[in-house]
Design an enzyme around this catalytic site. Sequence first.
Site, PDB file in Angstrom:
ATOM      1  CG  ASN A  50      54.212  -3.930 -11.395  1.00  0.00           C
ATOM      2  OD1 ASN A  50      54.743  -4.030 -10.302  1.00  0.00           O
ATOM      3  ND2 ASN A  50      53.303  -4.794 -11.813  1.00  0.00           N
TER       4      ASN A  50
ATOM      5  CG  ASP B  59      42.011   1.516 -11.746  1.00  0.00           C
ATOM      6  OD1 ASP B  59      42.038   2.657 -11.250  1.00  0.00           O
ATOM      7  OD2 ASP B  59      41.887   1.328 -12.967  1.00  0.00           O
TER       8      ASP B  59
ATOM      9  CG  ASP C  34      45.805  -1.967 -11.297  1.00  0.00           C
ATOM     10  OD1 ASP C  34      45.374  -2.754 -12.163  1.00  0.00           O
ATOM     11  OD2 ASP C  34      45.858  -0.733 -11.468  1.00  0.00           O
TER      12      ASP C  34
ATOM     13  CG  ASP D  28      53.718  -8.919  -5.903  1.00  0.00           C
ATOM     14  OD1 ASP D  28      52.907  -8.618  -6.801  1.00  0.00           O
ATOM     15  OD2 ASP D  28      54.453  -9.922  -5.955  1.00  0.00           O
TER      16      ASP D  28
END
Length: 244
Positions: A127, A119, A163, A136
């Site tokens: 974010n 991850d 993620d 994204d």
Amino acid sequence: LSRPDISAIILLLIQVGFCYSMPDISSRVSYQINSSVFVVFAWFVGRYHYILVNERFLKDELINEKNKVLESQNSELARLMMTDHLTGIYNRYSLDDILAKKWMESYIHQVPITCFMIDVDDFKKFNDRHGHIQGDKCIQEVSRILKGVCDKEDGYAFRYGGDEFCLILTGVKYPEEIIKEINYLIDRFKLNVEGKEIPLSLSIGMYHNIPQTSDDEWSCIEGADQSLYTKKSKRNRRSTDELA
């Protein structure tokens, strides 16, 4: 001209030639009438059969063409169902089938199967700070790097969710080298956000073993996930100790 038409013309020519070879006029007329009726009847039957066969051929061609279109559409639908729409790599749905297949291959040939659970570090903070569009882009770039590494090793890259990513490889002798390559590529890459280069880092958990049973494929996911959890816990403890 169709084949029945050509056949009828040939029969008529033969009929005329044979008819004129007869010395008796009455026999010639009688033969000509009878043979003409036969030729017309043969032409009609042949023409009717030709039309049926031709229509069947055209229908078969149309059916084959429609089948090809359906196969193409089904292939595209299967691809869309198996891939993640954002990144283009395999999605969580396709992991079940591919993992079971690769686990069985490893079990039969007694070669190691390797699973990486990965991850993006502090992705939620990224974010929140830079927005979902940049988030994204981050996911897309990480996916591109992971897929490139997997392609070289004939492996499979999956977006597990959010993620999180999963990599499945078989027959790898030195999985630690793959982790080093991934980290090297991620360290070199910088995500450009509003003119600023943002560094990325990943946490990677690993499972690497030769299967001893044929139906325990999810143990590799659990093992890699536990390894990932342990690494992240150690990292969080180090961060807490440094703040203290």
